[in-house]
Design an enzyme around this catalytic site. Structure first.
Site, PDB file in Angstrom:
ATOM      1  N   GLY A  10       0.845  -1.194   0.000  1.00  0.00           N
ATOM      2  CA  GLY A  10       0.000   0.000   0.000  1.00  0.00           C
ATOM      3  C   GLY A  10       0.875   1.237   0.000  1.00  0.00           C
ATOM      4  O   GLY A  10       1.897   1.282   0.683  1.00  0.00           O
ATOM      5  N   GLU A 103       5.227  -5.197   5.764  1.00  0.00           N
ATOM      6  CA  GLU A 103       5.485  -6.590   6.148  1.00  0.00           C
ATOM      7  C   GLU A 103       5.599  -7.517   4.936  1.00  0.00           C
ATOM      8  O   GLU A 103       6.431  -8.429   4.931  1.00  0.00           O
ATOM      9  CB  GLU A 103       4.389  -7.110   7.100  1.00  0.00           C
ATOM     10  CG  GLU A 103       3.001  -6.992   6.523  1.00  0.00           C
ATOM     11  CD  GLU A 103       1.941  -7.791   7.285  1.00  0.00           C
ATOM     12  OE1 GLU A 103       0.833  -7.266   7.417  1.00  0.00           O
ATOM     13  OE2 GLU A 103       2.199  -8.924   7.704  1.00  0.00           O
ATOM     14  N   ASP A 127       0.287   1.876   8.976  1.00  0.00           N
ATOM     15  CA  ASP A 127      -0.245   1.120  10.128  1.00  0.00           C
ATOM     16  C   ASP A 127       0.704   1.113  11.329  1.00  0.00           C
ATOM     17  O   ASP A 127       0.295   0.791  12.439  1.00  0.00           O
ATOM     18  CB  ASP A 127      -0.510  -0.337   9.731  1.00  0.00           C
ATOM     19  CG  ASP A 127      -1.614  -0.466   8.703  1.00  0.00           C
ATOM     20  OD1 ASP A 127      -2.263   0.541   8.403  1.00  0.00           O
ATOM     21  OD2 ASP A 127      -1.820  -1.584   8.191  1.00  0.00           O
ATOM     22  N   GLU A 221     -10.253  -0.816  11.064  1.00  0.00           N
ATOM     23  CA  GLU A 221     -10.962  -1.670  10.102  1.00  0.00           C
ATOM     24  C   GLU A 221     -10.867  -3.150  10.479  1.00  0.00           C
ATOM     25  O   GLU A 221     -11.716  -3.949  10.129  1.00  0.00           O
ATOM     26  CB  GLU A 221     -10.383  -1.462   8.697  1.00  0.00           C
ATOM     27  CG  GLU A 221      -8.906  -1.828   8.619  1.00  0.00           C
ATOM     28  CD  GLU A 221      -8.277  -1.601   7.263  1.00  0.00           C
ATOM     29  OE1 GLU A 221      -8.989  -1.519   6.260  1.00  0.00           O
ATOM     30  OE2 GLU A 221      -7.037  -1.515   7.231  1.00  0.00           O
ATOM     31  N   VAL A 273      -8.115   8.074   2.071  1.00  0.00           N
ATOM     32  CA  VAL A 273      -7.785   9.485   2.360  1.00  0.00           C
ATOM     33  C   VAL A 273      -6.598   9.537   3.328  1.00  0.00           C
ATOM     34  O   VAL A 273      -5.755  10.431   3.254  1.00  0.00           O
ATOM     35  CB  VAL A 273      -9.017  10.184   2.994  1.00  0.00           C
ATOM     36  CG1 VAL A 273      -8.641  11.527   3.599  1.00  0.00           C
ATOM     37  CG2 VAL A 273     -10.117  10.351   1.968  1.00  0.00           C
ATOM     38  N   GLN A 274      -6.536   8.529   4.224  1.00  0.00           N
ATOM     39  CA  GLN A 274      -5.452   8.496   5.224  1.00  0.00           C
ATOM     40  C   GLN A 274      -4.082   8.250   4.599  1.00  0.00           C
ATOM     41  O   GLN A 274      -3.051   8.462   5.225  1.00  0.00           O
ATOM     42  CB  GLN A 274      -5.707   7.366   6.237  1.00  0.00           C
ATOM     43  CG  GLN A 274      -6.929   7.560   7.081  1.00  0.00           C
ATOM     44  CD  GLN A 274      -7.421   6.244   7.652  1.00  0.00           C
ATOM     45  OE1 GLN A 274      -7.081   5.880   8.757  1.00  0.00           O
ATOM     46  NE2 GLN A 274      -8.224   5.511   6.898  1.00  0.00           N
TER      47      GLN A 274
HETATM   48  O1  F6P Z   1      -1.092  -1.884   4.830  1.00  0.00           O
HETATM   49  C1  F6P Z   1      -1.492  -0.599   4.718  1.00  0.00           C
HETATM   50  C2  F6P Z   1      -2.980  -0.507   4.473  1.00  0.00           C
HETATM   51  O2  F6P Z   1      -3.264   0.853   4.298  1.00  0.00           O
HETATM   52  C3  F6P Z   1      -3.852  -1.128   5.563  1.00  0.00           C
HETATM   53  O3  F6P Z   1      -4.101  -0.284   6.642  1.00  0.00           O
HETATM   54  C4  F6P Z   1      -5.108  -1.460   4.795  1.00  0.00           C
HETATM   55  O4  F6P Z   1      -5.767  -2.567   5.362  1.00  0.00           O
HETATM   56  C5  F6P Z   1      -4.607  -1.822   3.454  1.00  0.00           C
HETATM   57  O5  F6P Z   1      -3.377  -1.176   3.282  1.00  0.00           O
HETATM   58  C6  F6P Z   1      -5.562  -1.459   2.343  1.00  0.00           C
HETATM   59  O6  F6P Z   1      -5.016  -1.879   1.161  1.00  0.00           O
HETATM   60  P1  F6P Z   1      -5.528  -1.608  -0.316  1.00  0.00           P
HETATM   61  O7  F6P Z   1      -4.611  -0.614  -0.905  1.00  0.00           O
HETATM   62  O8  F6P Z   1      -5.407  -2.907  -0.996  1.00  0.00           O
HETATM   63  O9  F6P Z   1      -6.928  -1.083  -0.237  1.00  0.00           O
END
Ligand code: F6P
Length: 342
Positions: A10, A103, A127, A221, A273-274
């Protein structure tokens, strides 16, 4: 030396600051050449590259996202994935790789390092759940965005005497919920590490209304109800690293609270947005120092390590220290937020 750089998983505010620092120091102090691999591990797997030098890094310090692109490609799930990566690194004349990721991306880097690839890792995730480092960049930006949202939601919740449930990111760890919940004065914070009891949540909601203020719940979430509540929260879809697609806890909670307490409830999902937009000054500072540290490790030939923040120092730790076990919120840390519940 020719160095490859990639960003995986992400995206996260501060990625460009790392890339800029790696390249600036690598060129100016060590005379290295660089190549950018596109879209995480997909780049070295499929040989997709882009030019990367000081010119490409001009103006990117405050920009969110990543100029290299990102993906959740897992080369260990692809036939001959490791050999294809090794072959493409050889074709590009790459002597060392800087992998910037969380990770999953660093988990791949750990295994590749064991298989003889010269990798240095840079820990990234909003995270903040990577072990071995006090903080990852991107987290501070996400917490500030969530806190501003909570501040704004207080006034509209008060005006309408409503419950507002704010769903924030955090798949396995509740750091964003905990920090923004404390900073924003949340009435309840629910995190993956502490399964919640819906009856207790509703009792706290009622208590908050008794004080003539409206309740704001901040929910990760990945938060889960205690066994036996009958609330289902996962879509069943999984990505290349086996993570279930989350989402929906905020809506489910708002409906459940409304049904059980009779109080009008709304959910706000902050979502991506975060992760978007410009990094905070802290994240730019941390990301820049991580970048400088990573290229320093490459120059020293110190591979199989990742850079980490310990106190105010940037140190090197074995990659496995960052990826072996997730850093989660302890019961003691959660108890600090609980003082303000209700
Ligand atoms: O690992 C970072 C993160 O932002 C998590 O907080 C979230 O669950 C995930 O990525 C969302 O991923 P995607 O980009 O696949 O929506």
């Amino acid at each position: 030396m020719r160095v490859g750089v990639l960003t995986g998983g992400g995206d996260c505010p501060g990625l460009n600051a790392v890339i800029r620092a790696v390249v600036r120091k690598g060129v100016k102090e060590h005379g290295f050449e660089f190549v950018g691999f596109r879209d995480g591990w997909k780049g070295p797997l499929e040989g997709i590259t882009m030019p990367l030098g000081i010119a490409e890094c001009r103006g990117i310090l405050p920009r969110g996202g990543t100029i290299l692109g990102s993906s959740r490609t897992n080369p260990f799930k692809v036939d001959d994935g490791v050999q294809r990566i090794k072959d493409n690194l050889a074709v590009e004349g790459v002597d060392a790789l800087v992998a910037i990721g969380g990770e999953d991306t660093l988990g791949v880097a750990t295994k590749l390092a064991d298989l003889g690839v010269n990798v240095v890792g840079v820990p990234k995730t909003i995270d903040n759940d990577l072990s071995g480092t006090d903080f990852t960049f991107g987290f501070d930006t996400a917490v500030n965005i969530a806190t501003e949202a909570i501040d704004r939601l207080h006034t509209t919740a008060e005006s309408h005497h409503r419950v507002l449930v704010v769903e924030v990111m955090g798949r396995h760890a509740g750091w964003i919920a905990l920090h923004s919940g404390i900073a924003g004065g949340a009435s309840i914070v629910l995190i993956p590490e502490q399964p919640f009891d819906i009856d207790e949540v509703c009792a706290l909601v009622k208590k908050r209304f008794e004080s003539s203020f409206a309740p704001i719940l901040v929910v990760s979430e990945g938060a889960v109800p205690k066994d036996g509540s009958g609330m289902t929260l996962q879509s069943g879809e999984v990505d290349a690293f086996g993570h279930v697609r989350l989402g929906g806890i905020g809506d489910r909670l708002a409906k459940e609270i409304e049904q059980r307490t009779g109080a009008e409830s709304r959910a706000v999902v902050l979502g991506h947005v975060q992760r978007g937009g410009t990094p905070t000054a802290f994240d730019r500072w941390l990301a820049t120092r991580f970048g400088l540290g990573a290229i320093g490790a490459v120059a020293d030939g110190d591979f199989g390590v990742m850079v980490a923040l310990r106190g105010k120092d940037i140190v090197r730790v074995p990659l496995i220290e960052g990826t072996g076990e997730l850093k989660v919120v302890s019961p003691e840390e959660y108890a600090e937020a609980q003082v303000f519940f209700g």
